[in-house]
Design an enzyme around this catalytic site. Structure first.
Site: not given
Length: 424
Positions: A152, A190
Protein backbone atom coordinates in the site's frame (compact mmCIF):
# COMPACT_ATOMS: atom_id res chain seq x y z
CA UNK A 1 -8.28 10.91 14.90
CA UNK A 2 -11.86 9.61 14.99
CA UNK A 3 -12.73 10.24 11.33
CA UNK A 4 -9.82 8.36 9.75
CA UNK A 5 -8.82 5.99 12.54
CA UNK A 6 -11.04 5.23 15.54
CA UNK A 7 -14.33 5.47 13.64
CA UNK A 8 -13.22 3.37 10.68
CA UNK A 9 -11.58 0.76 12.92
CA UNK A 10 -14.68 0.37 15.10
CA UNK A 11 -16.73 -0.12 11.97
CA UNK A 12 -14.28 -2.68 10.57
CA UNK A 13 -14.19 -4.70 13.79
CA UNK A 14 -17.98 -4.81 14.02
CA UNK A 15 -18.26 -5.84 10.37
CA UNK A 16 -15.75 -8.64 10.81
CA UNK A 17 -17.48 -9.93 13.95
CA UNK A 18 -20.90 -9.97 12.33
CA UNK A 19 -19.71 -11.42 9.01
CA UNK A 20 -17.00 -13.86 10.09
CA UNK A 21 -19.13 -17.01 9.93
CA UNK A 22 -20.13 -16.20 6.36
CA UNK A 23 -16.59 -15.23 5.31
CA UNK A 24 -15.11 -18.45 6.73
CA UNK A 25 -17.66 -20.73 5.10
CA UNK A 26 -16.65 -22.67 2.02
CA UNK A 27 -18.67 -22.02 -1.10
CA UNK A 28 -19.81 -24.53 -3.70
CA UNK A 29 -18.39 -24.34 -7.19
CA UNK A 30 -20.13 -25.49 -10.35
CA UNK A 31 -18.66 -28.31 -12.42
CA UNK A 32 -19.56 -29.35 -15.97
CA UNK A 33 -21.66 -32.42 -16.63
CA UNK A 34 -18.52 -34.00 -18.05
CA UNK A 35 -17.16 -34.25 -14.50
CA UNK A 36 -20.27 -36.12 -13.20
CA UNK A 37 -20.53 -37.49 -10.57
CA UNK A 38 -18.42 -34.96 -8.62
CA UNK A 39 -18.68 -31.88 -6.44
CA UNK A 40 -16.38 -28.95 -5.86
CA UNK A 41 -15.96 -26.17 -3.32
CA UNK A 42 -13.65 -23.27 -2.54
CA UNK A 43 -12.34 -23.41 0.99
CA UNK A 44 -10.72 -20.33 2.60
CA UNK A 45 -7.74 -21.14 4.79
CA UNK A 46 -5.24 -18.89 6.60
CA UNK A 47 -1.89 -18.23 4.97
CA UNK A 48 -0.02 -18.77 8.25
CA UNK A 49 2.36 -16.26 9.83
CA UNK A 50 2.11 -12.75 8.43
CA UNK A 51 4.19 -9.60 8.89
CA UNK A 52 2.45 -6.23 8.88
CA UNK A 53 4.60 -3.10 8.62
CA UNK A 54 2.58 0.07 9.06
CA UNK A 55 3.09 3.77 8.43
CA UNK A 56 3.26 6.76 10.80
CA UNK A 57 0.60 9.08 9.38
CA UNK A 58 -2.39 6.99 10.52
CA UNK A 59 -0.56 4.86 13.10
CA UNK A 60 -3.62 3.09 14.49
CA UNK A 61 -5.70 2.79 11.32
CA UNK A 62 -2.88 1.57 9.08
CA UNK A 63 -1.74 -0.90 11.75
CA UNK A 64 -5.01 -2.37 12.94
CA UNK A 65 -7.04 -2.37 9.71
CA UNK A 66 -4.88 -5.12 8.17
CA UNK A 67 -4.54 -6.84 11.57
CA UNK A 68 -8.35 -7.20 11.70
CA UNK A 69 -8.36 -8.98 8.34
CA UNK A 70 -5.37 -11.16 9.21
CA UNK A 71 -6.85 -12.32 12.52
CA UNK A 72 -10.29 -12.86 10.99
CA UNK A 73 -8.68 -15.11 8.38
CA UNK A 74 -7.03 -17.17 11.14
CA UNK A 75 -3.42 -16.06 10.78
CA UNK A 76 -0.78 -15.36 13.40
CA UNK A 77 0.45 -11.77 13.12
CA UNK A 78 3.62 -9.83 13.82
CA UNK A 79 2.97 -6.10 13.68
CA UNK A 80 5.77 -3.56 13.35
CA UNK A 81 4.41 -0.01 13.83
CA UNK A 82 6.37 2.95 12.49
CA UNK A 83 9.14 4.26 14.70
CA UNK A 84 8.33 7.78 13.45
CA UNK A 85 5.20 7.77 15.64
CA UNK A 86 6.79 6.49 18.88
CA UNK A 87 3.91 7.32 21.22
CA UNK A 88 1.40 5.45 19.06
CA UNK A 89 3.82 2.56 18.56
CA UNK A 90 4.33 2.28 22.33
CA UNK A 91 0.58 2.36 22.98
CA UNK A 92 -0.01 -0.47 20.48
CA UNK A 93 2.81 -2.52 22.01
CA UNK A 94 1.42 -2.12 25.52
CA UNK A 95 -2.29 -2.43 24.73
CA UNK A 96 -2.53 -5.26 22.18
CA UNK A 97 -1.09 -7.98 24.51
CA UNK A 98 -3.69 -7.01 27.12
CA UNK A 99 -6.61 -7.86 24.86
CA UNK A 100 -5.31 -10.33 22.29
CA UNK A 101 -3.60 -13.70 22.54
CA UNK A 102 0.16 -13.07 22.74
CA UNK A 103 0.78 -16.28 20.79
CA UNK A 104 -1.38 -15.07 17.92
CA UNK A 105 -0.49 -11.36 17.74
CA UNK A 106 2.83 -9.81 18.63
CA UNK A 107 3.96 -6.19 18.33
CA UNK A 108 7.64 -5.53 17.70
CA UNK A 109 8.85 -1.96 18.01
CA UNK A 110 12.00 -0.57 16.48
CA UNK A 111 13.60 1.37 13.68
CA UNK A 112 15.19 0.51 10.36
CA UNK A 113 17.50 -2.18 11.79
CA UNK A 114 14.57 -4.07 13.33
CA UNK A 115 12.62 -3.77 10.10
CA UNK A 116 15.52 -5.18 8.10
CA UNK A 117 15.92 -8.05 10.56
CA UNK A 118 12.23 -8.92 10.30
CA UNK A 119 12.40 -8.89 6.50
CA UNK A 120 15.19 -11.46 6.62
CA UNK A 121 12.81 -13.96 8.25
CA UNK A 122 10.47 -16.30 6.41
CA UNK A 123 6.81 -15.21 6.32
CA UNK A 124 3.70 -16.52 4.65
CA UNK A 125 2.60 -12.97 3.76
CA UNK A 126 4.01 -9.45 4.10
CA UNK A 127 1.70 -6.44 4.20
CA UNK A 128 3.52 -3.12 3.90
CA UNK A 129 2.24 0.46 4.02
CA UNK A 130 4.71 3.20 3.17
CA UNK A 131 6.60 4.76 0.30
CA UNK A 132 7.75 3.19 -2.96
CA UNK A 133 11.44 3.28 -2.03
CA UNK A 134 10.95 1.06 1.03
CA UNK A 135 8.35 -0.95 -0.89
CA UNK A 136 11.08 -2.05 -3.30
CA UNK A 137 13.23 -3.15 -0.35
CA UNK A 138 10.31 -5.18 1.02
CA UNK A 139 9.72 -6.87 -2.34
CA UNK A 140 13.41 -7.69 -2.73
CA UNK A 141 13.49 -9.33 0.71
CA UNK A 142 10.24 -11.19 0.05
CA UNK A 143 11.64 -12.63 -3.17
CA UNK A 144 14.16 -14.72 -1.20
CA UNK A 145 11.31 -16.91 0.08
CA UNK A 146 8.80 -16.20 -2.73
CA UNK A 147 6.62 -14.56 -0.09
CA UNK A 148 3.43 -12.91 -1.38
CA UNK A 149 3.34 -9.19 -0.72
CA UNK A 150 0.69 -6.49 -0.48
CA UNK A 151 2.09 -3.00 -0.98
CA UNK A 152 0.00 0.00 0.00
CA UNK A 153 2.06 2.90 -1.30
CA UNK A 154 0.85 6.25 -2.55
CA UNK A 155 2.01 8.74 -5.14
CA UNK A 156 0.51 11.93 -6.49
CA UNK A 157 -3.29 11.83 -6.34
CA UNK A 158 -4.71 14.42 -8.75
CA UNK A 159 -8.00 16.28 -8.44
CA UNK A 160 -9.67 17.35 -11.67
CA UNK A 161 -11.73 20.48 -11.06
CA UNK A 162 -14.32 21.29 -13.72
CA UNK A 163 -16.13 24.63 -13.85
CA UNK A 164 -19.30 25.04 -11.79
CA UNK A 165 -21.94 27.74 -12.21
CA UNK A 166 -24.05 27.24 -9.08
CA UNK A 167 -22.74 28.96 -5.95
CA UNK A 168 -24.02 25.99 -3.91
CA UNK A 169 -22.01 23.57 -6.05
CA UNK A 170 -18.91 25.73 -5.81
CA UNK A 171 -19.04 25.94 -2.03
CA UNK A 172 -19.74 22.23 -1.66
CA UNK A 173 -16.87 21.06 -3.86
CA UNK A 174 -14.38 23.57 -2.43
CA UNK A 175 -15.09 22.27 1.07
CA UNK A 176 -14.50 18.73 -0.12
CA UNK A 177 -11.28 19.66 -1.91
CA UNK A 178 -9.85 21.40 1.16
CA UNK A 179 -11.02 18.57 3.40
CA UNK A 180 -9.29 16.14 1.03
CA UNK A 181 -6.05 18.07 1.25
CA UNK A 182 -5.47 20.15 4.38
CA UNK A 183 -8.03 18.28 6.52
CA UNK A 184 -6.27 14.90 6.24
CA UNK A 185 -3.29 15.23 8.61
CA UNK A 186 -2.32 18.46 6.80
CA UNK A 187 -1.98 16.48 3.60
CA UNK A 188 0.19 13.81 5.21
CA UNK A 189 -1.86 10.93 3.83
CA UNK A 190 -1.39 8.74 0.78
CA UNK A 191 -4.95 9.45 -0.37
CA UNK A 192 -4.76 13.22 0.14
CA UNK A 193 -5.19 15.41 -2.93
CA UNK A 194 -1.70 16.13 -4.24
CA UNK A 195 -2.47 18.71 -6.94
CA UNK A 196 -5.40 20.19 -8.87
CA UNK A 197 -5.96 20.27 -12.63
CA UNK A 198 -8.27 23.05 -13.83
CA UNK A 199 -9.15 24.82 -17.07
CA UNK A 200 -7.34 28.15 -17.55
CA UNK A 201 -10.51 30.23 -17.69
CA UNK A 202 -11.81 28.92 -14.35
CA UNK A 203 -8.46 29.08 -12.49
CA UNK A 204 -8.91 32.65 -11.07
CA UNK A 205 -12.35 31.72 -9.72
CA UNK A 206 -11.01 28.50 -8.21
CA UNK A 207 -8.13 30.33 -6.53
CA UNK A 208 -10.45 32.91 -4.97
CA UNK A 209 -12.80 30.21 -3.74
CA UNK A 210 -9.93 28.24 -2.21
CA UNK A 211 -8.53 31.32 -0.46
CA UNK A 212 -11.87 32.32 1.05
CA UNK A 213 -12.82 28.81 2.20
CA UNK A 214 -9.36 28.17 3.66
CA UNK A 215 -9.82 31.22 5.89
CA UNK A 216 -13.29 30.01 6.93
CA UNK A 217 -12.04 26.52 7.77
CA UNK A 218 -8.71 27.32 9.39
CA UNK A 219 -9.07 30.97 10.40
CA UNK A 220 -7.01 34.04 9.62
CA UNK A 221 -4.14 32.53 11.60
CA UNK A 222 -4.13 28.74 10.90
CA UNK A 223 -1.28 28.29 13.37
CA UNK A 224 -3.68 28.89 16.25
CA UNK A 225 -6.38 26.51 15.02
CA UNK A 226 -6.93 23.05 16.44
CA UNK A 227 -7.96 21.79 13.00
CA UNK A 228 -4.54 21.96 11.31
CA UNK A 229 -2.09 19.15 11.99
CA UNK A 230 1.64 19.64 12.46
CA UNK A 231 4.35 18.01 10.37
CA UNK A 232 5.45 14.66 11.81
CA UNK A 233 9.12 15.57 12.42
CA UNK A 234 11.88 18.00 11.48
CA UNK A 235 13.15 15.84 8.63
CA UNK A 236 9.80 15.97 6.86
CA UNK A 237 9.42 19.66 7.72
CA UNK A 238 12.73 20.44 6.01
CA UNK A 239 11.77 18.27 3.05
CA UNK A 240 8.62 20.36 2.53
CA UNK A 241 10.52 23.58 3.15
CA UNK A 242 12.99 22.63 0.44
CA UNK A 243 10.13 22.11 -2.01
CA UNK A 244 9.03 25.72 -1.48
CA UNK A 245 12.56 27.14 -1.29
CA UNK A 246 13.25 26.02 -4.85
CA UNK A 247 13.74 29.37 -6.68
CA UNK A 248 11.69 28.14 -9.62
CA UNK A 249 8.79 27.39 -7.25
CA UNK A 250 8.92 30.49 -5.03
CA UNK A 251 7.21 32.77 -7.53
CA UNK A 252 4.28 30.35 -7.95
CA UNK A 253 3.09 30.71 -4.31
CA UNK A 254 -0.24 32.55 -4.40
CA UNK A 255 -1.50 31.87 -0.86
CA UNK A 256 0.14 30.97 2.45
CA UNK A 257 3.72 29.80 2.59
CA UNK A 258 4.22 30.65 6.27
CA UNK A 259 6.29 28.25 8.37
CA UNK A 260 7.23 27.76 12.03
CA UNK A 261 10.11 25.32 12.28
CA UNK A 262 10.11 25.22 16.08
CA UNK A 263 6.50 24.00 16.10
CA UNK A 264 6.78 22.00 12.87
CA UNK A 265 3.93 24.02 11.38
CA UNK A 266 3.31 24.91 7.74
CA UNK A 267 0.19 26.88 6.91
CA UNK A 268 -2.09 25.88 4.03
CA UNK A 269 -0.17 26.90 0.93
CA UNK A 270 -1.48 27.19 -2.64
CA UNK A 271 0.73 27.43 -5.71
CA UNK A 272 -0.24 28.33 -9.27
CA UNK A 273 1.55 26.56 -12.12
CA UNK A 274 4.84 25.58 -10.48
CA UNK A 275 7.33 24.10 -13.00
CA UNK A 276 6.29 20.57 -13.90
CA UNK A 277 9.90 19.37 -13.59
CA UNK A 278 10.28 20.79 -10.06
CA UNK A 279 10.30 18.29 -7.18
CA UNK A 280 6.93 19.56 -5.97
CA UNK A 281 5.40 18.18 -9.18
CA UNK A 282 7.45 14.99 -9.47
CA UNK A 283 7.59 13.79 -5.84
CA UNK A 284 4.66 12.95 -3.58
CA UNK A 285 4.12 16.12 -1.51
CA UNK A 286 2.74 14.60 1.70
CA UNK A 287 2.10 17.98 3.29
CA UNK A 288 -0.08 21.12 3.19
CA UNK A 289 1.17 22.36 -0.19
CA UNK A 290 -1.40 22.43 -3.00
CA UNK A 291 -0.24 23.12 -6.57
CA UNK A 292 -2.80 24.14 -9.21
CA UNK A 293 -1.97 23.29 -12.82
CA UNK A 294 -3.95 25.02 -15.56
CA UNK A 295 -4.90 23.35 -18.85
CA UNK A 296 -6.30 24.67 -22.12
CA UNK A 297 -9.38 22.47 -21.68
CA UNK A 298 -10.42 20.16 -18.87
CA UNK A 299 -10.33 17.11 -21.14
CA UNK A 300 -6.53 17.56 -21.35
CA UNK A 301 -6.41 16.30 -17.76
CA UNK A 302 -6.66 12.73 -19.07
CA UNK A 303 -3.45 13.04 -21.08
CA UNK A 304 -1.75 14.84 -18.17
CA UNK A 305 -2.61 12.05 -15.73
CA UNK A 306 -1.64 9.29 -18.16
CA UNK A 307 1.79 10.84 -18.66
CA UNK A 308 2.61 10.22 -14.99
CA UNK A 309 2.79 7.14 -12.72
CA UNK A 310 -0.55 5.60 -11.82
CA UNK A 311 -2.20 7.26 -8.84
CA UNK A 312 -3.65 5.64 -5.74
CA UNK A 313 -6.76 7.78 -6.26
CA UNK A 314 -8.13 10.21 -8.83
CA UNK A 315 -10.68 12.76 -7.65
CA UNK A 316 -12.94 14.33 -10.26
CA UNK A 317 -15.21 17.27 -9.48
CA UNK A 318 -17.59 17.60 -12.41
CA UNK A 319 -21.16 17.23 -13.61
CA UNK A 320 -20.01 16.29 -17.11
CA UNK A 321 -21.10 12.68 -17.63
CA UNK A 322 -18.95 12.30 -20.75
CA UNK A 323 -15.87 13.35 -18.83
CA UNK A 324 -16.74 10.88 -16.06
CA UNK A 325 -17.00 8.02 -18.54
CA UNK A 326 -13.70 8.98 -20.16
CA UNK A 327 -11.90 9.14 -16.80
CA UNK A 328 -13.13 5.65 -15.95
CA UNK A 329 -12.25 4.10 -19.31
CA UNK A 330 -9.12 6.05 -20.29
CA UNK A 331 -7.17 6.28 -17.02
CA UNK A 332 -5.84 3.72 -14.55
CA UNK A 333 -5.68 4.27 -10.79
CA UNK A 334 -6.38 2.52 -7.52
CA UNK A 335 -9.77 4.23 -7.37
CA UNK A 336 -11.78 7.06 -8.89
CA UNK A 337 -14.05 9.23 -6.75
CA UNK A 338 -16.43 11.72 -8.30
CA UNK A 339 -17.36 14.94 -6.51
CA UNK A 340 -15.72 14.05 -3.21
CA UNK A 341 -12.37 13.06 -1.73
CA UNK A 342 -11.10 10.57 0.86
CA UNK A 343 -14.58 9.10 1.42
CA UNK A 344 -13.68 5.91 -0.46
CA UNK A 345 -11.29 5.02 2.38
CA UNK A 346 -14.20 4.52 4.77
CA UNK A 347 -16.24 2.25 2.47
CA UNK A 348 -16.10 -1.46 3.37
CA UNK A 349 -17.86 -2.69 0.25
CA UNK A 350 -15.24 -1.50 -2.23
CA UNK A 351 -11.55 -2.49 -2.24
CA UNK A 352 -8.85 -0.06 -1.15
CA UNK A 353 -5.49 -0.37 -2.84
CA UNK A 354 -3.26 0.88 -5.59
CA UNK A 355 -2.09 -0.11 -9.04
CA UNK A 356 1.34 0.19 -10.63
CA UNK A 357 3.66 2.42 -8.60
CA UNK A 358 0.88 3.26 -6.13
CA UNK A 359 0.99 -0.33 -4.91
CA UNK A 360 -0.86 -3.58 -5.40
CA UNK A 361 -3.18 -5.74 -3.37
CA UNK A 362 -6.34 -4.60 -1.64
CA UNK A 363 -8.04 -4.56 1.73
CA UNK A 364 -10.89 -3.09 3.87
CA UNK A 365 -14.01 -5.06 4.77
CA UNK A 366 -14.07 -8.58 3.36
CA UNK A 367 -11.23 -7.62 1.03
CA UNK A 368 -8.97 -7.61 4.12
CA UNK A 369 -10.07 -11.16 4.93
CA UNK A 370 -9.42 -12.24 1.33
CA UNK A 371 -5.96 -10.64 1.31
CA UNK A 372 -4.80 -12.89 4.15
CA UNK A 373 -6.57 -16.02 2.89
CA UNK A 374 -5.68 -18.80 0.49
CA UNK A 375 -8.71 -20.09 -1.38
CA UNK A 376 -8.11 -23.81 -1.60
CA UNK A 377 -9.88 -25.70 -4.36
CA UNK A 378 -11.47 -28.97 -3.22
CA UNK A 379 -12.93 -31.50 -5.67
CA UNK A 380 -14.64 -34.76 -4.69
CA UNK A 381 -15.42 -37.50 -7.19
CA UNK A 382 -17.24 -40.79 -6.91
CA UNK A 383 -15.67 -44.16 -7.72
CA UNK A 384 -18.93 -45.49 -9.19
CA UNK A 385 -18.22 -44.44 -12.78
CA UNK A 386 -15.21 -43.68 -14.93
CA UNK A 387 -14.47 -42.01 -18.24
CA UNK A 388 -12.59 -44.92 -19.77
CA UNK A 389 -11.35 -42.82 -22.72
CA UNK A 390 -9.11 -40.81 -20.31
CA UNK A 391 -6.48 -43.51 -20.18
CA UNK A 392 -4.00 -45.14 -22.60
CA UNK A 393 -3.73 -46.77 -24.99
CA UNK A 394 -4.77 -43.79 -27.16
CA UNK A 395 -6.55 -43.88 -30.51
CA UNK A 396 -8.57 -41.53 -32.69
CA UNK A 397 -11.86 -42.66 -31.15
CA UNK A 398 -10.71 -41.79 -27.61
CA UNK A 399 -9.28 -38.47 -28.81
CA UNK A 400 -12.59 -37.53 -30.43
CA UNK A 401 -14.48 -38.32 -27.22
CA UNK A 402 -11.96 -36.30 -25.17
CA UNK A 403 -12.26 -33.28 -27.48
CA UNK A 404 -16.07 -33.33 -27.19
CA UNK A 405 -15.89 -33.68 -23.41
CA UNK A 406 -13.38 -30.82 -23.04
CA UNK A 407 -15.55 -28.48 -25.12
CA UNK A 408 -18.70 -29.64 -23.27
CA UNK A 409 -20.20 -30.65 -26.62
CA UNK A 410 -22.46 -33.35 -25.22
CA UNK A 411 -24.40 -33.84 -28.45
CA UNK A 412 -21.13 -34.25 -30.35
CA UNK A 413 -19.94 -36.63 -27.65
CA UNK A 414 -23.01 -38.79 -28.22
CA UNK A 415 -22.49 -38.75 -32.00
CA UNK A 416 -18.86 -39.89 -31.58
CA UNK A 417 -19.94 -42.59 -29.13
CA UNK A 418 -22.52 -43.89 -31.62
CA UNK A 419 -19.97 -43.85 -34.44
CA UNK A 420 -21.81 -41.07 -36.30
CA UNK A 421 -18.97 -38.55 -36.01
CA UNK A 422 -15.23 -39.08 -36.46
CA UNK A 423 -12.22 -37.17 -35.16
CA UNK A 424 -11.37 -34.35 -37.56
Amino acid sequence: MFILQVGTLSKSVNLALSSLKDWMSSRKAKLPIAAFPSTAEVFPEPLGLVLIISSWNLPFGLSLEPVIGAIAAGNAVVLKPSELAPASSSLLAKTIPTYLDKKAVKVIEGGVAIGEHLLCCKWDKIFFTGNARVGRIVMTAAANYLTPVTLELGGKCPAIFDSFSSSWDKEMVIKRVLGGKFGTCAGQACIAIDYILVQEGFAPTLLELLRNMTKKMFGENPRETQSMARIINKQHFLRLKNLLDDPSVQSSIVHGGGMDEDNLFIEPTILMNPPLKASIMTDEIFGPLLPIITLKKIEDSIEFINSRPKALAIYVFTKNETLKRRIISETSSGSVTFNDAIIQYAADTIPFGGVGESGFGRYHGKFSFDTFTHEKAILRRSLLTEFWFRFPPWNDFKLALTKSAYSFDYFGFLLVLLGLKKNS
